[in-house]
Design a protein around this motif. Structure first.
Motif, PDB file in Angstrom:
ATOM      1  N   GLU A 143     -12.744  16.619 -25.356  1.00 51.68           N
ATOM      2  CA  GLU A 143     -14.185  16.810 -25.178  1.00 51.68           C
ATOM      3  C   GLU A 143     -14.731  15.964 -24.032  1.00 51.68           C
ATOM      4  OE1 GLU A 143     -16.971  16.944 -28.349  1.00 51.68           O
ATOM      5  OE2 GLU A 143     -15.433  17.383 -29.850  1.00 51.68           O
ATOM      6  N   PHE A 144     -13.978  14.947 -23.649  1.00 49.02           N
ATOM      7  CA  PHE A 144     -14.493  14.001 -22.658  1.00 49.02           C
ATOM      8  C   PHE A 144     -13.742  14.026 -21.333  1.00 49.02           C
ATOM      9  CE2 PHE A 144     -15.366  12.108 -26.839  1.00 49.02           C
ATOM     10  CZ  PHE A 144     -16.737  11.974 -26.753  1.00 49.02           C
ATOM     11  N   GLU A 150      -9.772  15.457 -29.864  1.00 46.82           N
ATOM     12  CA  GLU A 150     -11.022  14.700 -29.708  1.00 46.82           C
ATOM     13  C   GLU A 150     -11.263  14.337 -28.244  1.00 46.82           C
ATOM     14  OE1 GLU A 150      -8.666  13.736 -31.882  1.00 46.82           O
ATOM     15  OE2 GLU A 150      -9.539  13.742 -33.902  1.00 46.82           O
ATOM     16  N   ILE A 151     -10.219  13.848 -27.571  1.00 46.18           N
ATOM     17  CA  ILE A 151     -10.423  13.337 -26.209  1.00 46.18           C
ATOM     18  C   ILE A 151     -10.657  14.474 -25.217  1.00 46.18           C
ATOM     19  CG2 ILE A 151      -8.002  13.201 -25.427  1.00 46.18           C
ATOM     20  CD1 ILE A 151      -9.014  10.220 -24.514  1.00 46.18           C
ATOM     21  N   VAL A 182      -4.870   8.813 -28.293  1.00 46.82           N
ATOM     22  CA  VAL A 182      -5.449  10.133 -28.051  1.00 46.82           C
ATOM     23  C   VAL A 182      -5.225  11.078 -29.228  1.00 46.82           C
ATOM     24  CG1 VAL A 182      -5.392  10.085 -25.556  1.00 46.82           C
ATOM     25  CG2 VAL A 182      -3.350  10.804 -26.752  1.00 46.82           C
ATOM     26  N   ASN A 225      -9.160   4.420 -23.555  1.00 52.20           N
ATOM     27  CA  ASN A 225      -9.592   5.708 -24.130  1.00 52.20           C
ATOM     28  C   ASN A 225     -10.577   5.516 -25.278  1.00 52.20           C
ATOM     29  OD1 ASN A 225      -7.859   7.100 -22.384  1.00 52.20           O
ATOM     30  ND2 ASN A 225      -6.156   6.907 -23.823  1.00 52.20           N
ATOM     31  N   PHE A 226     -10.454   4.389 -25.978  1.00 50.83           N
ATOM     32  CA  PHE A 226     -11.370   4.116 -27.092  1.00 50.83           C
ATOM     33  C   PHE A 226     -12.758   3.751 -26.569  1.00 50.83           C
ATOM     34  CE2 PHE A 226      -7.440   2.210 -29.404  1.00 50.83           C
ATOM     35  CZ  PHE A 226      -6.973   3.482 -29.689  1.00 50.83           C
ATOM     36  N   ILE A 227     -12.779   3.119 -25.404  1.00 48.78           N
ATOM     37  CA  ILE A 227     -14.029   2.589 -24.870  1.00 48.78           C
ATOM     38  C   ILE A 227     -14.732   3.643 -24.016  1.00 48.78           C
ATOM     39  CG2 ILE A 227     -15.023   0.780 -23.425  1.00 48.78           C
ATOM     40  CD1 ILE A 227     -12.237  -0.722 -24.153  1.00 48.78           C
ATOM     41  N   ASP A 228     -13.967   4.295 -23.174  1.00 52.20           N
ATOM     42  CA  ASP A 228     -14.523   5.338 -22.328  1.00 52.20           C
ATOM     43  C   ASP A 228     -13.536   6.496 -22.233  1.00 52.20           C
ATOM     44  OD1 ASP A 228     -15.704   6.983 -20.558  1.00 52.20           O
ATOM     45  OD2 ASP A 228     -15.714   5.605 -18.863  1.00 52.20           O
ATOM     46  N   PRO A 229     -13.635   7.443 -23.174  1.00 49.12           N
ATOM     47  CA  PRO A 229     -12.675   8.544 -23.182  1.00 49.12           C
ATOM     48  C   PRO A 229     -12.779   9.454 -21.962  1.00 49.12           C
ATOM     49  CG  PRO A 229     -14.400   8.881 -24.827  1.00 49.12           C
ATOM     50  CD  PRO A 229     -14.596   7.501 -24.282  1.00 49.12           C
ATOM     51  N   SER A 230     -13.794   9.255 -21.141  1.00 47.81           N
ATOM     52  CA  SER A 230     -13.892  10.066 -19.923  1.00 47.81           C
ATOM     53  C   SER A 230     -13.219   9.371 -18.738  1.00 47.81           C
ATOM     54  CB  SER A 230     -15.357  10.357 -19.599  1.00 47.81           C
ATOM     55  OG  SER A 230     -16.029   9.168 -19.229  1.00 47.81           O
TER      56      SER A 230
END
Lengths: 304, 253
Positions: free
Chosen positions: A33-34, A30-31, A25, A269-274
């Motif tokens: 945002e999601f 950055e994260i 993270v 988190n890299f694949i789907d940060p949401s």
């Protein structure tokens, strides 16, 4: 039904068991945002060292079946820049901030902790003794019971805040390391860090990672992680934060049943940060359906 | 940045083994710039696990086009996405080409699939700048000229156009290039970019290059896609966030 998702890690109370793992993270911007960081249990920063680290030369990442190897090599901005440039952003959130510390010497662990503990935004420390991608402070400390004991003891004397020791799976008996951490004042352990792995390009016969070896993460390591969490849970009375290949709420429940008080989401988190935010919602659904009033009651609820 | 499920409208095999995937994604198509990229989750399964980065090939209203060849499992899944299915795309990512400046002619230099970002680039610059395209490949099957303009081709085996590599083709056209106010925009395999860098330094041409690197997230958190900077020795730059487009003088290729 009123579901209580809160969990305790020593003196630290988290609103739910979902933490974001170190190195997945960055420093939160950055994260954010999601995923709404205010809805999470805690976030753990990228490993911080006293001075900035450049990390390993490329190539640093490669995909493997149901997993990935990374050899980032603890690239980070260093404690000073972190306090000056990253903390102001993190202050804006109502989520416990755990600082992960990586160091090459025992003195460096202590100095990092001592400097960072004055910052009130930081609620706990995770001590990285198990990075597989650097020699000093990683492989060597993580494999050395005396070093783990000594680092824990020295860091303990540098802060009153909770200390979590992040354990390496690249050892014979992880429970002995958890025991050493507990006996020297750790409040919790996190398990597991990545497994050492290598991949070759069969055309060039060269390793896919410039560092030759890297740390394996992702769903491929989940069964290993569950076994290590269970081993610690059965032998040592210390809160465990389970880590390793969590992809959804079902994996979280499995880690908790095996002995985890909380978990960390990493590669996902890299694949789907949401995903972390969604998992929190899904956990509530599970508890409702299964009539689990307090999610913390799942911890070590295994029936062997 | 958006993460969205984009409906697949069409998958076309435009040339031998080269596919063009057309998806509907207005949120992204309305803001994406030439040279930016998308990180695509090809399936919800755990293997292949990571997203795959693709530069945006072209944009037409609410449609985005991705160009790729079948390299492995991920691109194989992508090539066979049925019409009406959805793909999970994250974007727009990265910084894109800097199209401004006082040059008169944009010179595209691409090798193989390095041509992928240039249809959109060409569409965007048409009417604003002159465009010259130098496109190379090992043999004629590797030369991709889809939706490009004023194309000069080079193949190493001589099966199409100039016999030799694309930088040798630039050398051959040096008088033409020097007679114009140009800026070079490039994408392609590392040996081509290395040769191009020497060529640009020798001839004092301004050049932006779109780089490639294995990455996981695409937006700066995994720190996987490091690239050595010429100016900042104390840290690596990230291809995903600081790039993928760099001035060719600024990075080690």
């Amino acid at each position: 039904m009123n579901i209580d998702l809160s969990v305790k890690i020593g003196s630290l109370t988290l609103r739910n068991p979902i933490m974001l793992a170190s190195g997945t993270v960055g420093y939160g911007n950055e994260i954010s945002e999601f995923t709404d960081l205010n809805k999470l249990g805690a976030i753990v920063t990228k490993s911080l060292s006293l001075k900035p680290r450049k990390g390993n030369p490329p190539q640093r990442i490669t995909e493997t079946p149901a997993g990935m190897l990374n050899a980032i090599g603890l690239a980070n901005v260093g404690v000073e820049v972190f306090l000056k440039e990253k903390i102001p952003f993190l202050k804006k959130f109502d989520v416990p901030l755990v600082c992960n510390i990586a160091a090459s010497t025992i003195e460096e662990y202590v100095e990092c902790t001592r400097t960072l503990t004055r910052e009130e935004t930081i609620k706990a420390f995770e001590i990285n003794i198990s990075c597989p991608n650097v020699r000093e402070g990683g492989l060597i400390f993580g494999n050395d019971l005396n070093a783990v004991a000594k680092i824990t003891d020295k860091v303990r004397s540098a802060t009153d805040k909770p200390i979590i020791i992040k354990l390496s799976p690249n050892v014979s008996y992880i429970a002995t390391f958890a025991k050493a951490a507990k006996e020297n004042g750790a409040d919790a352990v996190s398990a597991i860090n990545t497994l050492v792995g290598t991949a070759f390009n069969i055309i060039t016969r060269k390793p896919k990672l410039q560092n030759v070896t890297g740390g394996l993460s992702g769903p491929a390591i989940k069964p290993v992680a569950i076994a290590k969490v269970l081993e610690i849970s059965r032998e040592v009375d210390i809160p465990i934060i389970g880590i390793g290949g969590i992809m959804d709420w079902k994996d979280v429940i499995e880690f908790m049943i095996a002995g985890s008080s909380a978990v960390q989401i990493g590669t996902l988190n890299f694949i789907d940060p949401s995903a972390p935010g969604k998992i929190v919602k899904d956990l509530e659904g599970y508890c409702e359906k299964m009539s689990v009033e307090k999610i913390s009651s799942l911890t070590a609820s295994y029936i062997l | 940045m958006f993460i969205l499920n984009a409906p697949v409208e069409e998958t076309i095999e435009i040339d031998n083994r080269i596919y063009l995937l057309k998806v509907n994604a207005l949120e992204i198509s309305s803001i994406i710039k030439p040279g930016q990229f998308l990180n695509v989750r090809v399936s919800e399964r755990v293997s292949p696990l990571l997203r795959r980065p693709f530069s945006v090939c072209d944009v037409d209203g609410e449609h985005l086009y991705l160009m790729f060849n079948i390299m492995g499992e991920g691109t194989n899944i992508l090539a066979h996405k049925p019409k009406g299915s959805e793909i999970d795309i994250l974007g727009p990512l990265g910084n894109g080409f800097n199209l401004g400046g006082d040059y008169k002619t944009a010179v595209i230099v691409a090798g193989g699939l390095g041509a992928a970002p240039f249809p959109y680039f060409t569409r965007t610059l048409t009417g604003k700048k002159d465009i010259l395209s130098f496109i190379g490949g090992r043999s004629k099957d590797d030369v991709i000229t889809y939706n490009l303009k004023n194309v000069k081709e080079a193949t190493e085996d001589g099966s199409r156009g100039f016999k030799g590599n694309v930088v040798q083709l630039l050398e051959k056209n040096i008088e033409l290039l020097k007679s114009k106010k140009i800026k070079i925009f490039a994408c392609g395999p590392t040996p081509m970019l290395r040769a191009l860098k020497s060529f640009c330094i020798k001839n004092e041409f301004d050049c932006e290059v779109s780089t490639e690197c294995a990455m996981a997230c695409g937006f700066g958190i995994c720190q996987g896609c490091s690239i050595e900077s010429i100016t900042e020795q104390e840290k690596y730059l990230l291809v995903c966030k600081d790039g993928p487009v760099f001035n060719i003088k600024d990075v080690v290729i």
